[in-house]
Design a protein around this motif. Structure first.
Motif, short mmCIF file in Angstrom:
data_model
loop_
_atom_site.label_atom_id
_atom_site.label_comp_id
_atom_site.label_asym_id
_atom_site.label_seq_id
_atom_site.Cartn_x
_atom_site.Cartn_y
_atom_site.Cartn_z
N VAL A 48 0.89 -1.16 0.00
CA VAL A 48 0.00 0.00 0.00
C VAL A 48 0.93 1.20 0.00
N PHE A 49 0.76 2.09 -0.98
CA PHE A 49 1.75 3.15 -1.13
C PHE A 49 1.32 4.48 -0.52
N GLN A 50 2.32 5.37 -0.59
CA GLN A 50 2.20 6.69 0.03
C GLN A 50 0.95 7.44 -0.41
N ASP A 51 0.70 7.47 -1.73
CA ASP A 51 -0.46 8.23 -2.17
C ASP A 51 -1.52 7.32 -2.76
N PRO A 52 -2.47 6.91 -1.93
CA PRO A 52 -3.50 5.98 -2.39
C PRO A 52 -4.38 6.61 -3.47
N LEU A 53 -4.43 7.93 -3.47
CA LEU A 53 -5.33 8.60 -4.41
C LEU A 53 -4.92 8.38 -5.85
N THR A 54 -3.63 8.14 -6.06
CA THR A 54 -3.16 7.95 -7.44
C THR A 54 -2.72 6.51 -7.68
N SER A 55 -3.08 5.61 -6.78
CA SER A 55 -2.62 4.22 -6.92
C SER A 55 -3.46 3.40 -7.88
N LEU A 56 -4.62 3.93 -8.26
CA LEU A 56 -5.53 3.15 -9.10
C LEU A 56 -5.51 3.67 -10.53
N ASP A 57 -5.62 2.75 -11.48
CA ASP A 57 -5.68 3.14 -12.89
C ASP A 57 -6.99 3.89 -13.15
N PRO A 58 -6.89 5.15 -13.58
CA PRO A 58 -8.11 5.96 -13.74
C PRO A 58 -9.04 5.45 -14.84
N LEU A 59 -8.54 4.62 -15.74
CA LEU A 59 -9.36 4.21 -16.88
C LEU A 59 -10.00 2.84 -16.70
N PRO B 116 -12.23 4.94 -10.40
CA PRO B 116 -11.61 5.56 -9.22
C PRO B 116 -12.06 6.99 -8.96
N HIS B 117 -12.22 7.80 -10.03
CA HIS B 117 -12.54 9.21 -9.79
C HIS B 117 -13.94 9.38 -9.18
N GLU B 118 -14.74 8.32 -9.24
CA GLU B 118 -16.09 8.44 -8.68
C GLU B 118 -16.11 8.19 -7.18
N LEU B 119 -14.94 7.86 -6.61
CA LEU B 119 -14.88 7.57 -5.18
C LEU B 119 -14.07 8.65 -4.46
N SER B 120 -14.39 8.87 -3.19
CA SER B 120 -13.62 9.82 -2.39
C SER B 120 -12.28 9.20 -2.01
N GLY B 121 -11.41 10.04 -1.46
CA GLY B 121 -10.08 9.57 -1.07
C GLY B 121 -10.13 8.40 -0.11
N GLY B 122 -10.97 8.51 0.89
CA GLY B 122 -11.07 7.44 1.87
C GLY B 122 -11.55 6.14 1.24
N MET B 123 -12.53 6.27 0.34
CA MET B 123 -13.06 5.08 -0.34
C MET B 123 -12.00 4.45 -1.23
N ARG B 124 -11.24 5.32 -1.91
CA ARG B 124 -10.19 4.79 -2.79
C ARG B 124 -9.15 4.05 -1.97
N GLN B 125 -8.84 4.58 -0.78
CA GLN B 125 -7.85 3.90 0.04
C GLN B 125 -8.39 2.54 0.49
N ARG B 126 -9.69 2.46 0.72
CA ARG B 126 -10.27 1.15 1.07
C ARG B 126 -10.14 0.19 -0.11
N VAL B 127 -10.32 0.71 -1.30
CA VAL B 127 -10.16 -0.14 -2.49
C VAL B 127 -8.71 -0.63 -2.58
N VAL B 128 -7.77 0.30 -2.30
CA VAL B 128 -6.36 -0.08 -2.34
C VAL B 128 -6.10 -1.19 -1.32
N LEU B 129 -6.70 -1.08 -0.14
CA LEU B 129 -6.53 -2.14 0.86
C LEU B 129 -7.13 -3.45 0.35
N ALA B 130 -8.31 -3.36 -0.28
CA ALA B 130 -8.91 -4.57 -0.85
C ALA B 130 -7.96 -5.20 -1.87
N LEU B 131 -7.31 -4.36 -2.68
CA LEU B 131 -6.36 -4.87 -3.67
C LEU B 131 -5.16 -5.52 -2.99
N ALA B 132 -4.70 -4.91 -1.89
CA ALA B 132 -3.55 -5.47 -1.19
C ALA B 132 -3.90 -6.82 -0.57
#
Ligand SMILES: Nc1ncnc2c1ncn2[C@@H]1O[C@H](COP(=O)(O)OP(=O)(O)OP(=O)(O)O)[C@@H](O)[C@H]1O
Ligand SMILES: [Mg+2]
Lengths: 327, 327
Positions: B95-106, B152-168
């Motif tokens: 899980v990286f420093q900036d979860p907001l940009t960890s997901l492929d936007p497309l 990803p852009h449809e989710l808030s920062g906190g939600m995106r970080q939860r997705v990143v955790l799910a991915l991890a």
């Protein structure tokens, strides 16, 4: 949706502005009456023509009339050729469109894969060589490329014709060179000449964008997820690279179309470029005005196509759907 | 020792213009199964480089120049590119420093989850998609089945970080490298995400290397702490021991700020002076120019790691042979 509507509105505005420039050209560069009746006509004659043409009406009315005529494809009669402008342009348009289309297909079809490849094999010798060659492609003047190609492939080897469109086939009002062997052969040298610069440009851009995307956090995270290199490079990196590339390809397509003059001159290509050169030489204002509106229309259509491509690829442009936001 | 991860004398060098800078030197630590190792230290101390080395994701100009990394008793730093890739995301996730940009936007969230699982686990696409929905529910995302289709852009920062955790967590890894997983988030959401991370690790027995600047987080969640300074481990040991009786003067400086929980780094490093950068290394102990207790030997010789209770301390003060500062 609102994004597309907004873009559509912008497009209409741009077309209106371009039409106004064309109209102003038509109305104020030289005296249309002089051009029509000749120097010898009397004052009374001139006045009659002036009134008949509606040149006494307020400018707004004149502009409205110009737009109305333009919408019906009527730009008046060419001074130089004495034929309707629309017919003249319609006759030449397919040649230029086919030429610029083929050259952009070559440039994009080779430029994007080469750019991506050189980005992914940054250290390799071949990639360095390709980069150096692409610099030459950017720097070489188009007419030099054209003349060199003619010397090699027409004069030297005698493989390809050095001028003209070859045999064309008429499909309705459209003449195409894509359906005959001689038409296709005639297309090779001019489209390559026109495409070399674009190829080099698109390749370098695709390479730069790809390198940029490969440095982003989401690619780093994709690596940390253990995705296979192929999936990272093509499913994730390439798709993100394509967005800016599509923009440039669209823009360059417009440029290629509008500035094919040099190549058309070198290869005696019977397209709009040659027509426009003559129109400029003879201050053929109606022809120039019609050409201007056509170019504006082409740019507008291309821009819309680019926007549509964005909508297809980028969910951020599509805007949030029912999913909505939540914290 | 039945450690899950063993890092032994790790050295990472960075190729600079003429020389090779030493970013990480002689770093050793281990993480037991299910254990949370907190890693703290000032900006530039080498925390991220260490985590990146464990993941096998060091990129030029950084290279591992020495030491060994063992996972589950097996050496992983010498694995082939493909061998390490198969491990990443499956056994060792990140899980990286900036979860907001960890997901492929497309790409939709569901596709990113499914793609990760299909890469590592023997399952069908349908099974992957079903599991993806369950995972989103597990990380506390409301309406998980609908969210699979979200970008990803449809989710808030906190939600995106939860997705990143799910991915991890999606392939049930045994170790997670979490590099400042909450730094980029709103303070109000940081605690939620940290709780989630801790809960999921506890439930699954996942070990974590948790990099953070936040001493409060360390006190709350870490079983043991490694304090890094200028590319080395200054002190490593059980969290309680380090908080109560830190042996290294640098650790004591850091711990002084714990009572006022959750302070930012600027306030945290109240020790005057700056940490030496890799391009200007300091002889002897890297901390001696700032150390209130430094003496002659500190400037001359680099201290090895001495055992102090259950901790290891790289400081001459901790030398069992040390008998007070010579007069
Ligand atoms: N690719 C690189 N090129 C040059 N120097 C690098 C590179 N990566 C890391 N470094 C250097 O290595 C040292 C350690 O960096 P690292 O990112 O590990 O610090 P950190 O402890 O994670 O800091 P922060 O708290 O700011 O994240 C720094 O001095 C940094 O400048
Ligand atoms: Mg860092």
């Amino acid at each position: 949706m609102s994004f597309l509507l907004g873009r559509l509105g912008q497009t209409v505005l741009v077309l209106l502005v371009a039409s106004f420039v064309a109209f102003a050209l038509f109305r104020y560069v030289g005296d249309p009456v002089n051009n029509m009746v000749g120097q010898a006509a009397s004052m009374a004659d001139r006045e009659a023509v002036r009134r008949a043409l509606g040149l006494d009406d307020p400018m707004v009315v004149q502009f409205a009339r110009f737009i109305g005529n333009a919408l019906r494809g009527d730009f008046g009669i060419s001074y130089r050729f004495g034929q309707p402008v629309a017919a003249l342009i319609g006759e030449r348009f397919p040649a230029t469109l086919e030429l610029s289309l083929i050259s952009m297909v070559i440039a994009t079809g080779l430029g994007v894969p080469l750019g991506v490849w050189t980005a992914l094999h940054r250290g390799s010798v071949l990639s360095q060589v390709l980069l150096a060659v692409s610099l030459v492609g950017v720097a070489l003047p188009t007419f030099l490329i054209g003349i060199a190609l003619i010397l090699i492939f027409s004069v030297g080897l005698g493989w390809l014709p050095s001028f003209g469109r070859g045999e064309v086939v008429a499909l309705g009002g459209w003449t195409t060179g894509l359906l005959t062997v001689s038409g296709l052969k005639a297309l090779v040298l001019p489209s390559v000449t026109l495409g070399v610069f674009q190829l080099a440009l698109i390749m370098r851009l695709a390479r730069a964008e790809m390198l940029e995307v490969m440095r982003t956090d989401f690619i780093r995270f994709a690596k940390a997820r253990g995705l296979k290199p192929r999936a990272i490079e093509y499913r994730h990196a390439l798709r993100n690279t394509l967005l800016p590339v599509i923009t440039i390809v669209g823009l360059q397509f417009g440029n290629v179309f509008a500035f094919s003059i040099i190549v058309e001159t070198v290869f005696q290509w019977p397209g709009l470029g040659l027509l426009v050169i003559q129109a400029i030489q003879f201050a053929d204002v109606p022809l120039l005005a019609g050409y201007l509106v056509l170019i504006a229309l082409c740019f507008a259509v291309i821009n819309l196509a680019v926007d549509l491509a964005y909508v297809a690829i980028d969910p951020r442009v599509r805007g949030s759907r029912a999913a909505g936001r939540a914290t | 020792m039945n450690a899950l991860l063993q890092v032994e004398n790790l050295r990472v060098e960075i190729a600079a213009r003429k020389r090779r800078l030493v970013a990480i030197d002689d770093v050793s630590f281990e993480i037991a199964a299910g254990e949370v190792l907190g890693v703290v230290g000032e900006s530039g101390a080498g925390k991220s480089v260490t985590g990146t080395a464990v993941l096998g994701l060091l990129e030029a100009p950084a290279v591992q120049a020495g030491g060994r990394i063992l996972f589950d008793g097996r050496r992983i730093d010498t694995l082939s590119e493909e061998g390490m890739r198969a491990l990443r995301g499956k056994e060792i996730a990140a899980v990286f420093q900036d979860p907001l940009t960890s997901l492929d936007p497309l790409m939709t969230i569901g596709d990113q989850l499914t793609e990760t699982m299909l890469t590592h686990l023997p399952m069908t696409r349908a099974e992957g998609e079903a599991r993806a929905g369950e995972l989103l529910a597990e990380v506390g995302i409301p309406a998980p089945r609908e969210r699979l289709q979200a970008y990803p852009h449809e989710l808030s920062g906190g939600m995106r970080q939860r997705v990143v955790l799910a991915l991890a967590f999606c392939c049930a890894p045994r170790l997670i490298i979490a590099d400042e997983p909450t730094t980029a988030l709103d303070v109000s959401i940081q605690a939620q995400i940290l709780d989630l991370l801790r809960r999921m690790c506890r439930e699954r027995g996942t070990a974590v290397m948790l990099v953070t600047h936040d001493m409060g987080v360390i006190a709350e969640v870490a079983d043991r702490v490694a304090v890094m300074y200028a590319g080395r481990v200054a002190e490593i040991g059980p969290t309680r021991q380090l908080i109560a009786h830190a042996a290294h003067p640098y650790t004591r400086g850091l711990m002084a700020s714990i009572p006022s929980m959750r302070r930012r780094e600027k306030e945290l490093t109240q020790i005057p002076g700056a940490m030496p950068r890799p391009d200007a290394p300091v002889a002897g102990c890297a901390f001696h120019p700032r150390c209130p207790q430094a003496f002659a030997r500190c400037a001359a010789e680099r201290p090895p790691a001495f055992p102090v209770g259950a901790a290891r301390v790289a400081c001459w003060l901790a030398d069992p042979a040390f008998e007070g500062v010579p007069a």
